[in-house]
Design a protein around this motif. Structure first.
Motif, PDB file in Angstrom:
ATOM      1  N   ASN A 161      13.838  -1.290  -0.405  1.00  0.00           N
ATOM      2  CA  ASN A 161      14.033  -2.586   0.241  1.00  0.00           C
ATOM      3  C   ASN A 161      12.743  -3.006   0.930  1.00  0.00           C
ATOM      4  O   ASN A 161      11.842  -2.181   1.125  1.00  0.00           O
ATOM      5  CB  ASN A 161      15.197  -2.533   1.243  1.00  0.00           C
ATOM      6  N   PRO A 162      12.588  -4.274   1.288  1.00  0.00           N
ATOM      7  CA  PRO A 162      11.317  -4.752   1.849  1.00  0.00           C
ATOM      8  C   PRO A 162      10.835  -3.979   3.063  1.00  0.00           C
ATOM      9  O   PRO A 162       9.631  -3.790   3.236  1.00  0.00           O
ATOM     10  CB  PRO A 162      11.618  -6.221   2.194  1.00  0.00           C
ATOM     11  N   CYS A 163      11.753  -3.540   3.908  1.00  0.00           N
ATOM     12  CA  CYS A 163      11.340  -2.866   5.143  1.00  0.00           C
ATOM     13  C   CYS A 163      10.758  -1.488   4.897  1.00  0.00           C
ATOM     14  O   CYS A 163      10.097  -0.923   5.772  1.00  0.00           O
ATOM     15  CB  CYS A 163      12.530  -2.760   6.095  1.00  0.00           C
ATOM     16  N   SER A 164      10.984  -0.913   3.738  1.00  0.00           N
ATOM     17  CA  SER A 164      10.469   0.424   3.446  1.00  0.00           C
ATOM     18  C   SER A 164       9.080   0.390   2.834  1.00  0.00           C
ATOM     19  O   SER A 164       8.460   1.436   2.654  1.00  0.00           O
ATOM     20  CB  SER A 164      11.422   1.155   2.501  1.00  0.00           C
ATOM     21  N   LEU A 165       8.565  -0.793   2.500  1.00  0.00           N
ATOM     22  CA  LEU A 165       7.250  -0.915   1.882  1.00  0.00           C
ATOM     23  C   LEU A 165       6.194  -1.252   2.932  1.00  0.00           C
ATOM     24  O   LEU A 165       6.480  -1.920   3.928  1.00  0.00           O
ATOM     25  CB  LEU A 165       7.268  -2.009   0.804  1.00  0.00           C
ATOM     26  N   ILE A 166       4.971  -0.793   2.684  1.00  0.00           N
ATOM     27  CA  ILE A 166       3.867  -1.073   3.602  1.00  0.00           C
ATOM     28  C   ILE A 166       3.458  -2.536   3.465  1.00  0.00           C
ATOM     29  O   ILE A 166       3.335  -3.058   2.355  1.00  0.00           O
ATOM     30  CB  ILE A 166       2.674  -0.158   3.294  1.00  0.00           C
ATOM     31  N   GLN A 167       3.247  -3.198   4.606  1.00  0.00           N
ATOM     32  CA  GLN A 167       2.814  -4.592   4.615  1.00  0.00           C
ATOM     33  C   GLN A 167       1.562  -4.727   5.467  1.00  0.00           C
ATOM     34  O   GLN A 167       1.368  -3.984   6.444  1.00  0.00           O
ATOM     35  CB  GLN A 167       3.919  -5.505   5.158  1.00  0.00           C
ATOM     36  N   ASP A 168       0.696  -5.686   5.091  1.00  0.00           N
ATOM     37  CA  ASP A 168      -0.495  -5.925   5.908  1.00  0.00           C
ATOM     38  C   ASP A 168      -0.144  -6.828   7.086  1.00  0.00           C
ATOM     39  O   ASP A 168       1.022  -7.177   7.304  1.00  0.00           O
ATOM     40  CB  ASP A 168      -1.631  -6.505   5.050  1.00  0.00           C
ATOM     41  N   ASN A 169      -1.160  -7.240   7.846  1.00  0.00           N
ATOM     42  CA  ASN A 169      -0.893  -8.010   9.060  1.00  0.00           C
ATOM     43  C   ASN A 169      -0.419  -9.434   8.781  1.00  0.00           C
ATOM     44  O   ASN A 169      -0.027 -10.147   9.703  1.00  0.00           O
ATOM     45  CB  ASN A 169      -2.141  -8.047   9.953  1.00  0.00           C
ATOM     46  N   LYS A 170      -0.443  -9.858   7.514  1.00  0.00           N
ATOM     47  CA  LYS A 170       0.070 -11.177   7.150  1.00  0.00           C
ATOM     48  C   LYS A 170       1.381 -11.100   6.386  1.00  0.00           C
ATOM     49  O   LYS A 170       1.833 -12.098   5.822  1.00  0.00           O
ATOM     50  CB  LYS A 170      -0.970 -11.941   6.336  1.00  0.00           C
ATOM     51  N   GLY A 171       1.981  -9.914   6.348  1.00  0.00           N
ATOM     52  CA  GLY A 171       3.273  -9.757   5.703  1.00  0.00           C
ATOM     53  C   GLY A 171       3.226  -9.545   4.206  1.00  0.00           C
ATOM     54  O   GLY A 171       4.275  -9.498   3.549  1.00  0.00           O
ATOM     55  N   ARG A 172       2.030  -9.399   3.634  1.00  0.00           N
ATOM     56  CA  ARG A 172       1.937  -9.142   2.195  1.00  0.00           C
ATOM     57  C   ARG A 172       2.220  -7.670   1.930  1.00  0.00           C
ATOM     58  O   ARG A 172       1.818  -6.804   2.710  1.00  0.00           O
ATOM     59  CB  ARG A 172       0.549  -9.509   1.665  1.00  0.00           C
ATOM     60  N   PHE A 173       2.864  -7.374   0.810  1.00  0.00           N
ATOM     61  CA  PHE A 173       3.128  -5.991   0.435  1.00  0.00           C
ATOM     62  C   PHE A 173       1.829  -5.360  -0.055  1.00  0.00           C
ATOM     63  O   PHE A 173       1.175  -5.879  -0.962  1.00  0.00           O
ATOM     64  CB  PHE A 173       4.209  -5.923  -0.645  1.00  0.00           C
ATOM     65  N   PHE A 174       1.473  -4.227   0.559  1.00  0.00           N
ATOM     66  CA  PHE A 174       0.177  -3.614   0.310  1.00  0.00           C
ATOM     67  C   PHE A 174       0.299  -2.496  -0.713  1.00  0.00           C
ATOM     68  O   PHE A 174       1.177  -1.628  -0.616  1.00  0.00           O
ATOM     69  CB  PHE A 174      -0.423  -3.059   1.597  1.00  0.00           C
ATOM     70  N   ILE A 175      -0.609  -2.518  -1.718  1.00  0.00           N
ATOM     71  CA  ILE A 175      -0.701  -1.465  -2.730  1.00  0.00           C
ATOM     72  C   ILE A 175      -2.141  -0.968  -2.733  1.00  0.00           C
ATOM     73  O   ILE A 175      -3.073  -1.746  -2.970  1.00  0.00           O
ATOM     74  CB  ILE A 175      -0.307  -1.984  -4.130  1.00  0.00           C
ATOM     75  N   ASP A 176      -2.324   0.293  -2.492  1.00  0.00           N
ATOM     76  CA  ASP A 176      -3.666   0.864  -2.356  1.00  0.00           C
ATOM     77  C   ASP A 176      -4.211   1.278  -3.721  1.00  0.00           C
ATOM     78  O   ASP A 176      -4.340   2.460  -4.035  1.00  0.00           O
ATOM     79  CB  ASP A 176      -3.630   2.062  -1.409  1.00  0.00           C
ATOM     80  N   ARG A 177      -4.528   0.284  -4.548  1.00  0.00           N
ATOM     81  CA  ARG A 177      -5.114   0.529  -5.865  1.00  0.00           C
ATOM     82  C   ARG A 177      -6.264  -0.452  -6.101  1.00  0.00           C
ATOM     83  O   ARG A 177      -6.584  -1.257  -5.226  1.00  0.00           O
ATOM     84  CB  ARG A 177      -4.060   0.379  -6.976  1.00  0.00           C
ATOM     85  N   ASP A 178      -6.861  -0.391  -7.280  1.00  0.00           N
ATOM     86  CA  ASP A 178      -8.004  -1.236  -7.614  1.00  0.00           C
ATOM     87  C   ASP A 178      -7.557  -2.698  -7.742  1.00  0.00           C
ATOM     88  O   ASP A 178      -6.825  -3.049  -8.665  1.00  0.00           O
ATOM     89  CB  ASP A 178      -8.632  -0.764  -8.930  1.00  0.00           C
ATOM     90  N   GLY A 179      -7.995  -3.535  -6.812  1.00  0.00           N
ATOM     91  CA  GLY A 179      -7.567  -4.932  -6.816  1.00  0.00           C
ATOM     92  C   GLY A 179      -8.120  -5.726  -7.974  1.00  0.00           C
ATOM     93  O   GLY A 179      -7.485  -6.671  -8.448  1.00  0.00           O
ATOM     94  N   PHE A 180      -9.298  -5.374  -8.472  1.00  0.00           N
ATOM     95  CA  PHE A 180      -9.891  -6.090  -9.592  1.00  0.00           C
ATOM     96  C   PHE A 180      -9.110  -5.839 -10.890  1.00  0.00           C
ATOM     97  O   PHE A 180      -8.816  -6.759 -11.646  1.00  0.00           O
ATOM     98  CB  PHE A 180     -11.350  -5.656  -9.754  1.00  0.00           C
ATOM     99  N   LEU A 181      -8.738  -4.587 -11.143  1.00  0.00           N
ATOM    100  CA  LEU A 181      -8.058  -4.248 -12.392  1.00  0.00           C
ATOM    101  C   LEU A 181      -6.572  -4.594 -12.369  1.00  0.00           C
ATOM    102  O   LEU A 181      -5.939  -4.665 -13.430  1.00  0.00           O
ATOM    103  CB  LEU A 181      -8.227  -2.748 -12.676  1.00  0.00           C
TER     104      LEU A 181
END
Length: 292
Positions: A55-75
């Motif tokens: 559910n949304p509350c279990s996922l990491i979010q940045d300071n603007k509420g976006r769901f954060f994924i720690d992977r290569d943003g370009f690819l």
């Protein structure tokens, strides 16, 4: 008589139970906006697990509420394309197949990983074919029996002549060229002191030159987000490094066989403190490196 408190019509657990139709993602610092059905379009994938099982509350979010994924943003753009269409179109001379294959495995997209594996095998076979020597065309009278020596030299013997071919090692195959390193820094000069301890604060180190050379020298430490999808034979002035230590950049260039041939710098006074007469100067400096 005390009145009973009104109960909330939405339970706390219900507030986190549903995802919105439009979802914003922060993937390694790159922002993506997509529809919720796109993220759950492939059952069993990692994105499907994140946005259907959790559910949304279990996922990491940045300071603007976006769901954060720690992977290569370009690819990730190619991963998202595959989630939309079940196919992906890569640009010509795409140099990141290996890294994208790794991202496909992480996001549990086996079909995409297979497609990339086939493409990598084709590229490797083309590279091997281009290195082969047609000995019959070299000379019809030469005996094609040859020996490899420990010094990476091939000796081909014939009745009247002898041909010696040197097999170049990795270091010998490096191409010549220029790479320019630039940065904007700031330093403070005071009336009673020469310079203070905050000399040379570097915000970003920029890289200019041929793309293939820049990627060879800096590898994964090169940020390509401002100028993506360019073929390796083109030039760029918009890349920058993921670190901000000049000496680290110099070490990488030296390890790759480059040496400095020129440098220049300019400075301007931007702010003057009224009480201390301290002046903050900003500068722009470029270092030009060359490899023969």
């Amino acid at each position: 008589m005390a009145m009973p408190e009104k109960s909330s019509c939405v339970k706390p657990s219900e507030e986190c139970s549903n995802f919105p139709e439009i979802i914003e993602l922060n993937v390694g610092g790159q922002v993506y906006i997509t529809r919720y059905p796109t993220l759950i379009s492939i059952p069993g994938s990692r994105l499907w697990e994140m946005f259907s099982v959790k559910n949304p509350c279990s996922l990491i979010q940045d300071n603007k509420g976006r769901f954060f994924i720690d992977r290569d943003g370009f690819l990730f753009r190619y991963v998202l394309d595959y989630m939309r269409d079940l196919q992906v179109v890569l640009p010509d001379h795409f140099p990141e197949c290996g890294r994208l294959h790794r991202e496909a495995e992480y996001f549990k997209l086996p079909e995409l990983a297979k497609m990339l594996a086939v493409k990598m095998n084709k590229l490797n076979s083309v590279g091997n074919d281009s290195c082969q020597i047609d000995l019959e065309e070299l000379s019809p009278g030469i005996d094609t029996t040859f020996n490899f020596s420990s010094t990476n030299t091939i000796h081909i013997s014939g009745p009247d002549n002898s041909v010696v071919l040197t097999a170049a090692t990795g270091s010998e195959l490096k191409k010549a060229g220029f790479i320019t390193i630039g940065y904007r820094g700031s330093y403070t000069l005071g009336r009673d002191s020469q310079t203070d301890a905050k000399f040379r604060r570097v915000a970003r180190i920029m890289v200019c030159g041929k793309i293939s050379l820049a990627k060879e020298v800096f590898g994964d430490t090169l940020n390509e987000s401002r100028d993506p999808d360019r073929p390796p034979e083109r030039y760029t002035s918009r890349y920058y490094l993921k670190f901000n230590f000049l000496e680290q950049a110099f070490d990488k260039l030296a390890d790759a066989g480059f040496h400095m041939v020129a440098c220049n710098s300019t400075g301007t006074c931007t702010v003057t403190h009224d009480q201390t007469d301290d002046r903050i100067w900003t500068s722009y400096t470029e270092y030009v490196f060359y490899r023969e």
